[in-house]
Write an enzyme that holds these catalytic residues in place. Structure first.
Site, PDB file in Angstrom:
ATOM      1  N   SER A 103     -25.833 -59.324 -10.043  1.00  0.00           N
ATOM      2  CA  SER A 103     -26.177 -58.193 -10.916  1.00  0.00           C
ATOM      3  C   SER A 103     -27.363 -57.395 -10.384  1.00  0.00           C
ATOM      4  CB  SER A 103     -26.518 -58.718 -12.317  1.00  0.00           C
ATOM      5  OG  SER A 103     -27.521 -59.718 -12.210  1.00  0.00           O
ATOM      6  N   ARG A 128     -23.124 -43.891 -13.887  1.00  0.00           N
ATOM      7  CA  ARG A 128     -23.745 -44.434 -15.105  1.00  0.00           C
ATOM      8  C   ARG A 128     -25.137 -45.005 -14.787  1.00  0.00           C
ATOM      9  NH1 ARG A 128     -26.052 -49.589 -16.599  1.00  0.00           N
ATOM     10  NH2 ARG A 128     -25.791 -49.878 -18.827  1.00  0.00           N
TER      11      ARG A 128
HETATM   12  N1  ASP Z   1     -30.019 -53.363 -18.521  1.00  0.00           N
HETATM   13  C1  ASP Z   1     -29.091 -53.305 -17.417  1.00  0.00           C
HETATM   14  C2  ASP Z   1     -28.313 -52.036 -17.493  1.00  0.00           C
HETATM   15  O1  ASP Z   1     -27.969 -51.616 -18.590  1.00  0.00           O
HETATM   16  C3  ASP Z   1     -28.166 -54.451 -17.356  1.00  0.00           C
HETATM   17  C4  ASP Z   1     -28.730 -55.796 -17.765  1.00  0.00           C
HETATM   18  O2  ASP Z   1     -29.919 -56.016 -17.703  1.00  0.00           O
HETATM   19  O3  ASP Z   1     -27.952 -56.660 -18.173  1.00  0.00           O
HETATM   20  O4  ASP Z   1     -27.984 -51.493 -16.468  1.00  0.00           O
END
Ligand code: ASP
Length: 291
Positions: free
Chosen positions: A50, A179
């Site tokens: 991620s 996005r």
């Molecule tokens: N906050 C991040 C985003 O919306 C994703 C995450 O931290 O889970 O891109």
């Protein structure tokens, strides 16, 4: 023994990041160096799907990354969003803060700035991430949506009592190209005030950014709340207003100037985070109290 430095990061992958941040401090760096070097570790790790290299891609199979940094002593900020082919967006955010006239650069412009400053570009989509994307395209991807995003958010308090905060993410897997969530937005994904403290967020950016959650935490601490209470109060504010995503989950980490820390989450069963304090680096878990 002094409790400083104190470093707090989101998620268990924050442990290795904290370690690198502490090493940067030990070798003479300040809180800004700590945040950059610490976050670089998560960005470089392909197992962290991620953040940075190995992050899950957007709907078109392209990894787009977001990151931002804030440095307490100057109240400087730098941010990049929607950058393709870049492993270390936190370093680019720092470069924007220190070597541009601007605070935030996005997409192609951010990429050109990075090229001008000698940042290397690389294919960011690893084979495992590509395989997951193809499974998603074929609608056989087995993980629930909550497992397809996270952010490394880190707040560091150095030996001089200065604070810095940073965050870096590849955002939501399978997102619409372009996005952007909360992470690169100053006040939403991160915030620091060198007289008060700092905070960083993870979770559903679409919800977090509407409440400027990190700013809210720092303002809570300014009004005298402990970091823990300030995190919980900010999440309560979001939950009390949020109609579009009533079950939105979010996690917050915070540090104040005295080195007290806090972490909280909502919409999630628990929230593991990494804390380096008084020479000890460990993963702790916040579990919300039943309502
Ligand atoms: N906050 C991040 C985003 O919306 C994703 C995450 O931290 O889970 O891109």
């Amino acid at each position: 023994m002094s409790i400083r430095p104190v470093i707090i990061s989101t998620w268990p992958f924050g442990l290795a990041a904290n370690e690198a941040a502490a090493a940067a401090l030990a070798s003479g760096g300040n809180c800004l160096d700590a945040v950059e070097k610490g976050i670089n570790v998560a960005e470089d790790d392909p197992e962290v799907t991620s953040v940075g290299f190995g992050g899950l891609p957007n709907a078109q199979g392209i990894v787009e990354v977001d990151a931002a940094v804030m440095y307490g002593p100057t109240h400087g900020a730098g941010s990049v969003a929607g950058v393709r082919g870049l492993k270390n967006p936190i370093s680019l955010a720092r470069k924007v803060m220190q070597h541009s006239r601007h605070v935030m650069l996005v997409g192609e412009g951010a990429r050109e700035f990075a090229l001008r400053h000698g940042f290397p570009f690389t294919e960011m989509l690893t084979e495992p991430a590509r395989a997951k994307w193809i499974q998603w395209l074929l609608k056989t991807y087995p993980l629930p949506p909550g497992k397809t995003h996270d952010t490394i958010g880190m707040v560091a308090l150095d030996a001089s009592g200065d604070l810095a905060v940073g965050c870096s993410t590849s955002g939501y897997a399978w997102k619409e190209p372009g996005r952007v969530g909360d992470s690169p937005l100053i006040g939403s994904g991160l915030y620091v005030d060198n007289e008060v403290g700092g905070a960083a967020a993870t979770g559903l950016g679409e919800s977090i950014l509407k409440y400027c959650l990190s700013f809210l935490v720092v303002e809570g601490m300014r009004q005298g709340l402990s970091p823990q209470t300030a995190c919980e109060a900010a999440l309560r504010r979001m939950k009390s207003r949020e109609a579009e995503y009533p079950d939105a989950w979010a996690g917050l980490v915070a540090l104040n100037k005295a080195g007290e820390y806090g972490a909280a989450c909502c919409g999630h069963s628990d929230f593991p985070y990494a804390l380096h304090r008084g020479g000890k680096n460990e993963v702790l878990t916040y579990s919300p109290r039943p309502e």
